[in-house]
Write an enzyme that holds these catalytic residues in place. Structure first.
Site, PDB file in Angstrom:
ATOM      1  N   ASP A   9      40.931  44.855  33.519  1.00 35.03           N
ATOM      2  CA  ASP A   9      40.377  42.765  32.984  1.00 35.03           C
ATOM      3  C   ASP A   9      39.031  43.406  32.987  1.00 35.03           C
ATOM      4  O   ASP A   9      38.260  43.812  33.150  1.00 35.03           O
ATOM      5  CB  ASP A   9      41.213  41.898  34.530  1.00 35.03           C
ATOM      6  CG  ASP A   9      40.410  40.962  34.635  1.00 35.03           C
ATOM      7  OD1 ASP A   9      40.101  40.329  34.243  1.00 35.03           O
ATOM      8  OD2 ASP A   9      41.725  39.790  35.818  1.00 35.03           O
TER       9      ASP A   9
ATOM     10  N   GLU B 263      39.498  24.068  40.817  1.00 32.63           N
ATOM     11  CA  GLU B 263      40.605  25.327  40.559  1.00 32.63           C
ATOM     12  C   GLU B 263      40.659  25.833  39.674  1.00 32.63           C
ATOM     13  O   GLU B 263      41.395  25.428  38.305  1.00 32.63           O
ATOM     14  CB  GLU B 263      42.548  24.397  41.165  1.00 32.63           C
ATOM     15  CG  GLU B 263      43.255  23.978  40.258  1.00 32.63           C
ATOM     16  CD  GLU B 263      44.453  23.987  40.790  1.00 32.63           C
ATOM     17  OE1 GLU B 263      45.231  24.636  41.328  1.00 32.63           O
ATOM     18  OE2 GLU B 263      44.898  22.970  39.809  1.00 32.63           O
TER      19      GLU B 263
END
Length: 725
Positions: free
Chosen positions: A238, A448
């Site tokens: 990542d 979110e």
């Protein structure tokens, strides 16, 4: 091209490189090696729900919405369309010399992490809380992305391996502790299926540690991935996760030590900048060149599999396929299948001929942002919910619109009195003038999402609780107080508390983040052009007070499989305009012919008796008689749940083990056959051992899960039977 041949070509090419050249190719932004005819290549591209971050593309509903469709066939079509547009863009950009970020053929999707807690901000990137549903959808999406031609159409990447679902604010130093049982039962199955069945070309490691080891430098996770599952593709970190080793996790002291830990444990591509220190690590004598060579070979194996150094059948895909008529039709279908009707007192579908005035109010009613989700591309034309309703009603019905309130601030206008919402009076007037009030509330990617992305307002992208912003609740209460029938359209990527609407609204439609043309498709469902047919891929809890601590990765008390409370809306629940039920169910074991050989590893989980099943037993054939007692034709999602009758290792509640989307005309009856695999009949003990430990199972079939709340909401119980193997 088969992998063996691609690797041979990669070995030959890498063998011609200097050590510095090999090291340079492990960066996500790999530079050109002109003397070998190798162009620059950027490994970072995104396609969570359509080609992302590279301009115009067909924008499908956010991943959680696609999951609500419970439609693996459609997921494969979406993967194929995404790859088609990805190739078209790659062809055009390469021809013009543009090899920048988001321009390659290696797409970092799907996200098959388990949405274990509704407070996690990135949950809407996933396929929900169930590992079986996630695995079925993830596999088919990957198959669509990679294709079945001589060369891979694009390369898919299953992420984030493994045990990753918040908290976002702590992901760079957090240690997710999971038992062996939870690992095998919940966190690993979707990844295993994506690798073994889907043949995912790439896997991305997570930011966090899992049981003490950083996921992008974990011997234990690599042993599972490359050892147990025999993964042959490449592994990518990542972004800036390797830097976290020394800066945040503090398990290494220098960037060079982080490079060694990552490369020695299988991280081939560094999304970040730490692999700029690869040569330093070699010069310090702490990194063996063989790790650099092996990673480079893996990466060029992928590039050969994609046909990057030859002519392929995909080179002629024209740019005109982007947002073509057929692709937009699939986008519409995906959106309509994704909507979940949570409540309907009979008001839906609306009859246009009986309406004179309609009020559309709410901060998401005319919001383009709420259509998109995150990791999105751009639509050439957006249709908000307001616009979709206006377009549908035309000039025959007057649509009164008010924003009603800001998405999260006290007021829309900065100088307005903070004591009183500055759009409430307007919304009340619109409501009083109208026959029906459509209130469009929810969240978007600014509330979110991912830590650090889009300037998330709350908890680095996570939700503090399950409540909608206070201003929106006040608007909803104000609309309900008018006495007019209220239809709530909730646009969120996760579960929120909808108790007020459940108690007082006439209808509730969960619309997720429905894609660029989402408003058009919301209108189609509201006015009965099509019946809603989506099912919840997550549990909607009434509140979060009885949920475990967000940082606790034990599955006890989480998701429908382990939750012992009463949910507001259960996993697998969703109404239609029909009235469908399962009348009966029967199950019999599938016996493989004695002379039929099955090689271990042939299927997703090896031969059928790998889990201690009786020899030759290939699962259960489940036959369900279903009918539609309603007056409207509809699609429905038939679901089969299994519960071991005498196995203490089984999950708390019956678990989803098969499902199928079907069509039912008004009054139609039919028989549907589904298969439950041996993997779904096995349970997992505390040591992480998956085995079939009983010969007696309870089988439930219906259009929801077999819990009391679903029966209360639908008026129908699941059909049930016993099965012996």
């Amino acid at each position: 091209m088969d992998r063996k041949k691609a690797r041979e070509l990669a070995e030959e090419l890498v063998g011609k490189m200097t050590l510095e050249e090999k090291a340079s190719q492990l960066r996500y932004d790999s530079p050109a090696i002109e003397r070998l005819g190798i162009p620059a290549y950027n490994w970072w591209n995104e396609s969570l729900h359509g080609v992302a971050r590279a301009g115009v593309a067909t924008m499908f509903p956010q991943a959680i919405g696609m999951a609500a469709a419970f439609d693996p066939d459609m997921m494969q079509e979406i993967g194929d369309v995404t790859a088609e547009e990805g190739r078209a863009k790659y062809n055009m950009q390469s021809r013009r010399g543009d090899r920048d970020i988001y321009k390659g053929l290696t797409f970092w999707a799907p996200n098959v992490n388990i949405f274990r807690d509704p407070r996690w901000g990135r949950g809407h990137e996933t396929y929900g809380e169930d590992p079986y549903l996630t695995s079925r959808l993830g596999v088919r999406f990957i198959e669509g992305m990679q294709g079945d031609g001589e060369y891979m159409k694009t390369a898919a990447c299953a992420k984030h391996f493994a045990v990753h679902s918040g908290p976002e604010a702590e992901r760079h130093f957090f240690n997710a502790v999971a038992s062996k049982k939870d690992m095998e039962e919940t966190y690993l199955p979707a990844f295993e299926a994506c690798v073994k069945e889907g043949k995912a070309e790439a896997v991305m490691g997570a930011y966090n540690r899992t049981n003490g080891e950083v996921c992008c430098g974990s011997p234990a996770l690599q042993e599972i991935l490359r050892g147990k599952w025999r993964f042959q593709g490449h592994f990518v970190s990542d972004c800036w996760a390797v830097r976290d080793f020394h800066e945040n996790h503090k398990i290494t002291k220098t960037p060079e030590e982080s490079v060694v830990l990552a490369l020695e444990n299988g991280t081939d591509v560094n999304c970040g900048c730490t692999y700029q220190k690869v040569m330093n690590a070699v010069e310090q004598g702490i990194l063996d060149e063989k790790y650099i060579t092996e990673s480079a070979i893996r990466l060029f194996t992928t590039r050969y599999l994609l046909g990057m150094f030859t002519q392929t059948e995909y080179d002629k895909i024209p740019y005109t396929v982007v947002e073509c008529k057929e692709h937009l039709a699939l986008e519409d279908r995906a959106a309509r299948e994704s909507f979940v009707l949570l409540k309907n007192n009979g008001i839906l579908p609306l009859d246009k001929s009986k309406l004179h005035d309609v009020a559309v109010v709410g901060p998401n009613a005319d919001s383009r942002v709420a259509l998109k989700g995150n990791y999105h591309g751009d639509a050439s034309r957006y249709t908000t919910v307001l616009e979709g309703i206006q377009d549908y009603l035309g000039e025959d019905v007057h649509v009164h619109y008010s924003e009603g309130c800001h998405l999260f601030k006290d007021n829309v206008e900065a100088l307005a009195d903070p004591v009183m919402c500055d759009r409430l009076a307007e919304a009340q007037e619109c409501a009083e003038l109208s026959d029906v009030v459509i209130v469009v509330l929810g969240l978007d990617e600014t509330l979110e999402g991912e830590e650090g992305d889009t300037g998330n307002r709350y908890a680095s992208g996570d939700k503090n609780n399950l409540e909608l912003p206070f201003q929106q609740l006040e608007l909803l209460r104000g609309m309900l107080a008018t006495g007019k029938p209220v239809i709530l359209i909730n646009m969120t990527g996760s579960a929120v508390n909808l108790r007020t609407a459940e108690d007082h609204a006439a209808a509730i439609l969960q619309a997720w983040y429905p894609g660029g043309r989402g408003g058009k498709n919301v209108a189609a469902v509201l006015f009965g052009e099509t019946s809603p047919s989506g099912k919840l891929p997550v549990t909607f809890y009434e509140h979060d007070k009885d949920l475990p601590d967000f940082k606790d990765y034990s599955m006890k008390g989480r998701t429908y499989r382990y939750y012992e409370g009463k949910p507001l809306y259960p996993f697998g629940y969703g109404l239609t305009y029909g009235d469908c039920l399962a009348g009966s169910v029967s199950a019999e074991k599938i016996v493989r012919p004695v002379d039929e050989k099955v090689e271990a590893g042939e299927t997703a989980f090896g031969s059928s008796d790998d889990f201690g099943a009786p020899y030759g037993m290939d699962g259960l054939k489940v036959t369900v008689k279903v009918r539609n007692d309603g007056k409207a034709a509809t699609q429905e999602v038939l679901q089969v749940y299994v519960k071991e009758e005498d196995d203490a290792n089984d999950v708390t509640n019956a678990h989803l083990s098969a499902f199928q989307r079907i069509d039912l005309a008004a009054g139609e009856e039919k028989e549907v056959v589904l298969t439950v695999r041996p993997h779904e009949l096995a349970s997992v003990d505390e040591n992480g051992d998956r085995r079939i430990r009983t010969d007696r199972f309870k089988i439930y079939a219906g259009f929801s899960q077999p819990d009391a709340r679903s029966k209360e909401l639908t008026g129908h119980a699941c059909a049930e039977c016993e099965a012996r193997i």
